[in-house]
Design a protein around this motif. Structure first.
Motif, PDB file in Angstrom:
ATOM      1  N   TYR A  25       0.914  -1.209  -0.182  1.00  0.00           N
ATOM      2  CA  TYR A  25       0.132  -0.056  -0.059  1.00  0.00           C
ATOM      3  C   TYR A  25       1.027   1.071  -0.016  1.00  0.00           C
ATOM      4  O   TYR A  25       1.489   1.483   0.844  1.00  0.00           O
ATOM      5  CB  TYR A  25      -0.892  -0.043   1.212  1.00  0.00           C
ATOM      6  CG  TYR A  25      -1.743  -1.279   1.275  1.00  0.00           C
ATOM      7  CD1 TYR A  25      -2.975  -1.276   0.827  1.00  0.00           C
ATOM      8  CD2 TYR A  25      -1.450  -2.476   1.818  1.00  0.00           C
ATOM      9  CE1 TYR A  25      -3.757  -2.462   0.720  1.00  0.00           C
ATOM     10  CE2 TYR A  25      -2.081  -3.534   1.512  1.00  0.00           C
ATOM     11  CZ  TYR A  25      -3.451  -3.525   1.029  1.00  0.00           C
ATOM     12  OH  TYR A  25      -4.321  -4.586   0.942  1.00  0.00           O
ATOM     13  N   THR A  26       1.008   1.929  -1.241  1.00  0.00           N
ATOM     14  CA  THR A  26       1.942   3.000  -1.256  1.00  0.00           C
ATOM     15  C   THR A  26       1.094   4.221  -2.209  1.00  0.00           C
ATOM     16  O   THR A  26       0.218   4.188  -2.500  1.00  0.00           O
ATOM     17  CB  THR A  26       3.027   2.302  -2.035  1.00  0.00           C
ATOM     18  OG1 THR A  26       4.314   3.345  -1.959  1.00  0.00           O
ATOM     19  CG2 THR A  26       2.924   1.956  -3.408  1.00  0.00           C
ATOM     20  N   TRP A  27       2.201   4.938  -2.268  1.00  0.00           N
ATOM     21  CA  TRP A  27       2.027   6.392  -3.095  1.00  0.00           C
ATOM     22  C   TRP A  27       3.388   7.002  -3.676  1.00  0.00           C
ATOM     23  O   TRP A  27       4.145   6.157  -3.404  1.00  0.00           O
ATOM     24  CB  TRP A  27       1.228   7.368  -2.285  1.00  0.00           C
ATOM     25  CG  TRP A  27       0.719   8.522  -2.888  1.00  0.00           C
ATOM     26  CD1 TRP A  27       1.131   9.734  -3.162  1.00  0.00           C
ATOM     27  CD2 TRP A  27      -0.305   8.519  -4.183  1.00  0.00           C
ATOM     28  NE1 TRP A  27       0.259  10.507  -4.058  1.00  0.00           N
ATOM     29  CE2 TRP A  27      -0.309   9.808  -4.897  1.00  0.00           C
ATOM     30  CE3 TRP A  27      -0.843   7.444  -4.911  1.00  0.00           C
ATOM     31  CZ2 TRP A  27      -1.382   9.948  -5.804  1.00  0.00           C
ATOM     32  CZ3 TRP A  27      -1.861   7.708  -5.829  1.00  0.00           C
ATOM     33  CH2 TRP A  27      -2.078   8.755  -6.410  1.00  0.00           C
ATOM     34  N   GLU A  51       1.863  -6.881  -4.982  1.00  0.00           N
ATOM     35  CA  GLU A  51       0.986  -6.083  -5.871  1.00  0.00           C
ATOM     36  C   GLU A  51       0.807  -4.669  -5.202  1.00  0.00           C
ATOM     37  O   GLU A  51       0.576  -4.935  -3.910  1.00  0.00           O
ATOM     38  CB  GLU A  51      -0.493  -6.914  -5.584  1.00  0.00           C
ATOM     39  CG  GLU A  51      -1.619  -6.044  -6.378  1.00  0.00           C
ATOM     40  CD  GLU A  51      -2.888  -7.043  -6.401  1.00  0.00           C
ATOM     41  OE1 GLU A  51      -3.983  -6.493  -6.744  1.00  0.00           O
ATOM     42  OE2 GLU A  51      -3.090  -8.182  -5.845  1.00  0.00           O
ATOM     43  N   ALA A  52       0.834  -3.644  -6.077  1.00  0.00           N
ATOM     44  CA  ALA A  52       1.146  -2.299  -5.254  1.00  0.00           C
ATOM     45  C   ALA A  52      -0.477  -1.924  -5.364  1.00  0.00           C
ATOM     46  O   ALA A  52      -1.184  -2.040  -6.428  1.00  0.00           O
ATOM     47  CB  ALA A  52       1.777  -1.344  -6.315  1.00  0.00           C
ATOM     48  N   ILE A 110       2.369  -2.890   4.366  1.00  0.00           N
ATOM     49  CA  ILE A 110       2.574  -4.197   3.599  1.00  0.00           C
ATOM     50  C   ILE A 110       1.711  -5.169   4.226  1.00  0.00           C
ATOM     51  O   ILE A 110       1.337  -5.285   5.615  1.00  0.00           O
ATOM     52  CB  ILE A 110       3.800  -4.782   3.601  1.00  0.00           C
ATOM     53  CG1 ILE A 110       4.618  -5.254   4.698  1.00  0.00           C
ATOM     54  CG2 ILE A 110       4.559  -3.898   2.578  1.00  0.00           C
ATOM     55  CD1 ILE A 110       5.571  -6.056   4.385  1.00  0.00           C
ATOM     56  N   VAL A 111       1.044  -6.246   3.622  1.00  0.00           N
ATOM     57  CA  VAL A 111       0.533  -7.381   4.049  1.00  0.00           C
ATOM     58  C   VAL A 111       1.180  -8.420   3.468  1.00  0.00           C
ATOM     59  O   VAL A 111       1.100  -8.489   2.086  1.00  0.00           O
ATOM     60  CB  VAL A 111      -0.927  -7.640   3.848  1.00  0.00           C
ATOM     61  CG1 VAL A 111      -1.459  -8.713   4.384  1.00  0.00           C
ATOM     62  CG2 VAL A 111      -1.631  -6.362   4.699  1.00  0.00           C
ATOM     63  N   ASP A 112       1.850  -9.347   4.261  1.00  0.00           N
ATOM     64  CA  ASP A 112       2.491 -10.637   3.565  1.00  0.00           C
ATOM     65  C   ASP A 112       1.610 -11.679   3.796  1.00  0.00           C
ATOM     66  O   ASP A 112       1.387 -12.204   4.574  1.00  0.00           O
ATOM     67  CB  ASP A 112       3.725 -10.910   4.398  1.00  0.00           C
ATOM     68  CG  ASP A 112       4.488 -11.987   3.703  1.00  0.00           C
ATOM     69  OD1 ASP A 112       4.130 -12.778   3.033  1.00  0.00           O
ATOM     70  OD2 ASP A 112       5.783 -12.142   4.291  1.00  0.00           O
ATOM     71  N   ARG A 113       1.019 -12.282   2.310  1.00  0.00           N
ATOM     72  CA  ARG A 113       0.158 -13.060   2.440  1.00  0.00           C
ATOM     73  C   ARG A 113       0.508 -14.354   2.827  1.00  0.00           C
ATOM     74  O   ARG A 113      -0.095 -15.440   3.606  1.00  0.00           O
ATOM     75  CB  ARG A 113      -0.451 -13.276   0.941  1.00  0.00           C
ATOM     76  CG  ARG A 113      -1.206 -11.775   0.404  1.00  0.00           C
ATOM     77  CD  ARG A 113      -1.807 -12.246  -1.212  1.00  0.00           C
ATOM     78  NE  ARG A 113      -2.086 -10.915  -1.707  1.00  0.00           N
ATOM     79  CZ  ARG A 113      -2.703 -10.899  -3.105  1.00  0.00           C
ATOM     80  NH1 ARG A 113      -2.593 -11.954  -3.732  1.00  0.00           N
ATOM     81  NH2 ARG A 113      -2.638  -9.668  -3.530  1.00  0.00           N
ATOM     82  N   GLU A 114       1.822 -14.668   2.609  1.00  0.00           N
ATOM     83  CA  GLU A 114       2.566 -16.032   3.210  1.00  0.00           C
ATOM     84  C   GLU A 114       2.372 -16.033   4.437  1.00  0.00           C
ATOM     85  O   GLU A 114       2.099 -17.290   4.907  1.00  0.00           O
ATOM     86  CB  GLU A 114       3.888 -16.014   2.438  1.00  0.00           C
ATOM     87  CG  GLU A 114       4.549 -17.339   2.909  1.00  0.00           C
ATOM     88  CD  GLU A 114       5.868 -17.341   2.315  1.00  0.00           C
ATOM     89  OE1 GLU A 114       6.449 -18.465   2.401  1.00  0.00           O
ATOM     90  OE2 GLU A 114       6.650 -16.381   2.142  1.00  0.00           O
ATOM     91  N   PRO A 135       3.912   3.602  -7.149  1.00  0.00           N
ATOM     92  CA  PRO A 135       2.877   3.028  -8.165  1.00  0.00           C
ATOM     93  C   PRO A 135       2.522   3.582  -9.098  1.00  0.00           C
ATOM     94  O   PRO A 135       2.732   4.843  -9.467  1.00  0.00           O
ATOM     95  CB  PRO A 135       1.613   3.189  -7.193  1.00  0.00           C
ATOM     96  CG  PRO A 135       1.726   4.442  -6.512  1.00  0.00           C
ATOM     97  CD  PRO A 135       3.233   4.597  -6.221  1.00  0.00           C
ATOM     98  N   VAL A 136       2.087   3.135 -10.215  1.00  0.00           N
ATOM     99  CA  VAL A 136       1.734   3.483 -11.479  1.00  0.00           C
ATOM    100  C   VAL A 136       0.309   4.357 -11.372  1.00  0.00           C
ATOM    101  O   VAL A 136      -0.782   3.732 -10.978  1.00  0.00           O
ATOM    102  CB  VAL A 136       1.596   2.565 -12.912  1.00  0.00           C
ATOM    103  CG1 VAL A 136       1.091   3.196 -14.088  1.00  0.00           C
ATOM    104  CG2 VAL A 136       2.993   1.972 -12.674  1.00  0.00           C
TER     105      VAL A 136
END
Length: 208
Positions: A5-7, A27-28, A55-59, A205-206
């Motif tokens: 999660y970013t900017w 994934e951004a 961040i969230v680490d899905r693993e 991020p784009v």
């Protein structure tokens, strides 16, 4: 997979650079701070301080905010860009925390009072510009002794580069008497910019 999660800010790009350097899939998710998206309840659950990045680490299920903590977590997860023990690890953390406590806050305040604040306050502008210049001189002196901030390329450089890359020339032009020639910082900036992962990470991020 990491959810980022970013900017489009230096703090956000620290983490996207690290993710690119490590080759971790991510994934951004763009959090438009200009529209107050950082205060939306779903994001606050991840980042209680309403600041990017997070961040969230899905693993592992680990959820983290604060860029320095995220960089250390990713370094330990991958075994990259942070020695596991000893003086090497201590030096990387030393310069990482130096960035977190100094370069980021001072450059941020310098930019705010010079370019954003509705009232131009000469004392505030000079205070933060001057302190930023002093920090860049500290950095230039260190880089006269080592190729990168803590010796080898590390998360300390990833944390510092996004800030210095956007603010160095401005501060040097205004406070050159404090910064000096800054040749070591210039060399370091070029070395960082030449890394493909840094180039990719600085575009995240784009946004349209």
């Amino acid at each position: 997979m990491i959810d980022l999660y970013t900017w489009t800010t230096p703090n956000g790009r620290k983490v996207s650079v690290m993710l690119e350097e490590c080759g971790l899939p991510y994934e951004a998710h763009a959090i438009d701070i200009s529209k107050g998206a950082q205060f939306e309840p779903d994001f606050v659950k991840i980042a209680p301080n309403s600041k990017i990045p997070a961040i969230v680490d899905r693993e592992t299920g680990v959820s983290l905010f604060e860029s320095g903590a995220i960089l250390v977590y990713l370094a330990e997860k991958t075994g990259k860009f942070l020695p596991k023990e000893g003086e090497g690890r201590a030096k990387v953390l030393e310069w990482l925390f130096w960035q977190m406590a100094n370069i980021g806050p001072m450059m941020g305040q310098a930019n705010h009072f010079a370019n954003v604040a509705p009232e131009k306050i000469p004392y505030a502008i000079d205070r933060y510009m001057g302190e930023t210049a002093r920090l860049l001189k500290v950095m230039d002196d260190q880089l006269g002794r080592t190729d990168y901030l803590a010796g080898d390329y590390s998360i300390a450089d990833m944390a510092t580069y996004p800030w210095v890359s956007v603010g160095f020339e401005m501060i040097k032009s205004l406070k050159g008497d404090i910064v000096g020639d800054g040749n070591n910082v210039s060399r370091w900036l070029a070395a960082n910019a030449a890394r493909p992962a840094v180039e990719r990470g600085m575009k995240v991020p784009v946004v349209s």
